[in-house]
Design a protein around this motif. Structure first.
Motif, PDB file in Angstrom:
ATOM      1  N   GLY A 236       0.732  -1.036   0.010  1.00 17.75           N
ATOM      2  CA  GLY A 236       0.012   0.124  -0.113  1.00 17.75           C
ATOM      3  C   GLY A 236       0.805   1.222   0.146  1.00 17.75           C
ATOM      4  O   GLY A 236       0.249   2.422  -0.109  1.00 17.75           O
ATOM      5  N   GLN A 237       1.990   1.216   0.264  1.00 15.19           N
ATOM      6  CA  GLN A 237       2.905   2.257   0.108  1.00 15.19           C
ATOM      7  C   GLN A 237       3.239   2.828  -1.392  1.00 15.19           C
ATOM      8  O   GLN A 237       3.610   1.788  -2.241  1.00 15.19           O
ATOM      9  CB  GLN A 237       4.169   1.999   1.128  1.00 15.19           C
ATOM     10  N   SER A 238       3.628   4.102  -1.336  1.00 15.03           N
ATOM     11  CA  SER A 238       4.039   4.612  -2.689  1.00 15.03           C
ATOM     12  C   SER A 238       5.115   5.664  -2.353  1.00 15.03           C
ATOM     13  O   SER A 238       5.011   6.738  -1.599  1.00 15.03           O
ATOM     14  CB  SER A 238       2.825   5.410  -3.443  1.00 15.03           C
ATOM     15  N   LEU A 239       6.530   5.000  -2.734  1.00 18.21           N
ATOM     16  CA  LEU A 239       7.665   5.810  -2.370  1.00 18.21           C
ATOM     17  C   LEU A 239       8.692   6.225  -3.537  1.00 18.21           C
ATOM     18  O   LEU A 239       8.531   5.474  -4.261  1.00 18.21           O
ATOM     19  CB  LEU A 239       8.340   4.914  -1.448  1.00 18.21           C
ATOM     20  N   ASN A 240       9.156   7.364  -3.266  1.00 19.49           N
ATOM     21  CA  ASN A 240      10.120   7.528  -4.360  1.00 19.49           C
ATOM     22  C   ASN A 240      11.383   6.907  -4.305  1.00 19.49           C
ATOM     23  O   ASN A 240      11.859   6.813  -5.555  1.00 19.49           O
ATOM     24  CB  ASN A 240      10.374   9.273  -4.387  1.00 19.49           C
ATOM     25  N   TYR A 241      12.164   6.661  -3.225  1.00 20.89           N
ATOM     26  CA  TYR A 241      13.099   5.712  -3.301  1.00 20.89           C
ATOM     27  C   TYR A 241      13.022   4.477  -2.357  1.00 20.89           C
ATOM     28  O   TYR A 241      12.698   4.720  -1.497  1.00 20.89           O
ATOM     29  CB  TYR A 241      14.208   6.687  -2.802  1.00 20.89           C
ATOM     30  N   VAL A 242      13.458   3.466  -3.042  1.00 23.22           N
ATOM     31  CA  VAL A 242      13.432   1.998  -2.167  1.00 23.22           C
ATOM     32  C   VAL A 242      14.744   1.452  -2.397  1.00 23.22           C
ATOM     33  O   VAL A 242      15.142   1.368  -3.700  1.00 23.22           O
ATOM     34  CB  VAL A 242      12.317   1.293  -2.641  1.00 23.22           C
ATOM     35  N   GLY A 243      15.306   1.071  -1.196  1.00 19.38           N
ATOM     36  CA  GLY A 243      16.460  -0.007  -1.399  1.00 19.38           C
ATOM     37  C   GLY A 243      15.885  -1.231  -0.650  1.00 19.38           C
ATOM     38  O   GLY A 243      15.438  -1.249   0.252  1.00 19.38           O
TER      39      GLY A 243
END
Length: 521
Positions: A455-462
């Protein structure tokens, strides 16, 4: 309604599956290494063990991973052979470096894609509990003792950034002292030396940990002819770049040779043009840090007199017994230095510059520095100590005031850096004074489990995968949290703590089989 779970049939091999390998005829003629293939398992080879070593896991208390070898046949072809840790003890007292053997009952597999020991061979050998090894007593000298594929120093930049191991040969022109360095696994010994190849190119080599003792032993063995140049061969090394310079470091598969009798070594000795420099390095030894002679013990007054009159400058190591009155921190406890001369660099808006070296510094280093107010019965003065000595004097690790980090991207992947606190000022504030804050120049990032990220929308993901995902659709959930592919970074770690490029995606085909068929015609 009764639900029935369908379990696919699995054929279980019998207990003696590995023991049912075809028995090799002892009278069968040995096969050359170039004729091997993975389509059969009844091969018999006659080879010499060119080099043999134990591959250890430095991240797990040097636990044995495998025993590895390079084998050579009569055609001078070589191949990498590996023995797993579970059966390595069976061959420990049998296989010796330099001996010739006939080997049967082994597996021929595809060579490693990452860091292959023998790069030119597409195959490698795997030994198991059924492998038979028989030593040949009569050495007819048909099989060569060594086969190397050396890389010219001028071609080393092409090896950087690739998953390859490199063999190098060169005349040792400079030998540093034995130093201790801090790693995530603790403090280890290192030795730095410089090699020159037949074309006159130079390269810096760093020998790590247990290989320092191996190198010391090789140097002692070659001490019989002190006037002869020290030709050093290092196999399976890693090419690295630090501070814009190409260098070489030992790996877990490295073997070291000094002045062995091969054609390349003899040609290199004949081509070297500076016998004076050769003799100086050839007769040198690896030394520890300077040991102070108690005869050089000086009082503070005597040291100040030497510094004032500039006398006795030949010896600049002294022993002084004094009391530390105070640790002065008004000038700070660290500074940004040049990695070559250790002098302080000047900082401009876009770059660092070393005035002593008269050049720009792309990657400066942080050096610890403490000023000590000391006194003895004769006088008082200020001593300045650096790095490890500063930590010993303060009885604390100065790393407590900085962050030790590892670079994961860019041209310096794997390099360790220290991030100190810096002073930040804000001039456009509403207050009548300047606010100065000393803090680490970093931003906080947060971690969460894959299931929690739905459900998350993130700009940067590692995405950190120390092991493959274990559930259907789990990998899709993880990679689809980011709004753009450019904001996604994935770190995949294998069982031996090395980085990988592939991971498994778990998909249950039964889920799709139960979906209704749709007709869009």
């Amino acid at each position: 309604m009764k639900w029935v779970q369908r379990v696919p049939a699995v054929t279980v091999p019998p207990r003696d599956f590995h023991l049912r390998r075809k028995v090799i005829n002892n009278n069968k003629k040995p096969t050359f290494l170039s004729e091997l293939s993975s389509t059969a398992d009844d091969w018999k080879i006659k080879v010499r063990v060119s080099r043999i070593w134990d591959t250890l896991n430095i991240y797990r208390n040097k636990e044995l991973i495998s025993t590895d070898m390079v084998l050579i046949d009569e055609k001078s072809d070589d191949i990498h052979a590996s023995i797993g840790k579970n059966v390595a003890h069976r061959f420990k007292n049998i296989l010796k470096e330099g001996k010739i053997y006939t080997i049967t009952n082994f597996m021929v597999t595809k060579n490693k894609e990452k860091l292959p020991v023998v790069e030119k061979n597409t195959l490698m050998l795997q030994f198991d509990a059924t492998t038979l090894v028989k030593e040949i007593a009569n050495d007819d000298c048909i099989i060569p003792h060594h086969v190397f594929e050396f890389v010219n120093f001028e071609d080393l930049p092409n090896q950087y950034g690739k998953d390859v191991l490199t063999n190098v040969i060169g005349v040792m022109t400079k030998l540093g002292s034995n130093e201790e360095k801090t790693t995530p696994q603790g403090r280890v010994d290192t030795v730095t030396l410089h090699l020159k190849d037949i074309r006159g190119n130079n390269v810096r080599v760093t020998i790590w940990d247990d290989y320092v003792k191996v190198f010391e032993q090789k140097m002692k063995e070659s001490r019989s002819n002190a006037s002869k140049p020290k030709v050093v061969i290092l196999t399976s090394t890693k090419v690295k770049e630090f501070q814009c310079e190409i260098s070489i470091s030992t790996s877990r598969s490295t073997q070291i040779y000094v002045n062995i009798d091969i054609l390349e070594s003899n040609e290199l000795i004949q081509s070297f043009k500076d016998p004076g420099e050769i003799h100086k390095v050839a007769t040198s030894e690896i030394t520890k840090s300077p040991v102070l002679d108690m005869d050089k013990k000086k009082t503070i007054s005597e040291i100040l007199e030497i510094a004032t009159t500039k006398s006795d400058l030949i010896c600049n190591f002294y022993c002084c017994a004094a009391t530390i009155n105070d640790i002065l921190l008004k000038n700070g406890w660290f500074y940004v230095s040049c990695p070559h001369c250790k002098r302080k660099v000047s900082n401009t808006s876009t770059k660092f510059k070393c005035d002593a070296c008269h050049k720009n510094v792309d990657y400066p280093t942080t050096r610890f520095r403490l000023e000590l107010d000391v006194r003895d019965a004769t006088n008082s003065t200020i001593f300045v100590v650096f790095d490890d000595i500063a930590e010993q004097i303060a009885h604390v690790k100065l790393h407590d005031w900085c962050i030790e980090a590892k670079i994961l991207t860019g041209s310096n992947i794997g390099a360790k850096v220290l991030i100190p606190r810096i002073v930040l000022t804000k001039n456009d504030s509403k207050w009548h004074f300047i606010l100065r804050r000393k803090q680490f120049p970093i931003k906080v990032c947060y971690t969460m489990a894959i299931n929690k990220s739905q459900g998350q929308s993130l700009n940067y993901v590692g995405l950190y995968l120390p092991r493959p995902v274990f559930n259907h659709g789990q990998l899709y959930v993880a990679v689809s949290r980011v709004t753009s592919p450019t904001g996604l970074k994935i770190l995949i770690v294998e069982q031996d703590d090395t980085d990988a490029q592939y991971t498994k995606n778990i998909v249950y085909n039964e889920v799709f089989n139960e979906l209704p068929q749709c007709n869009y015609s």
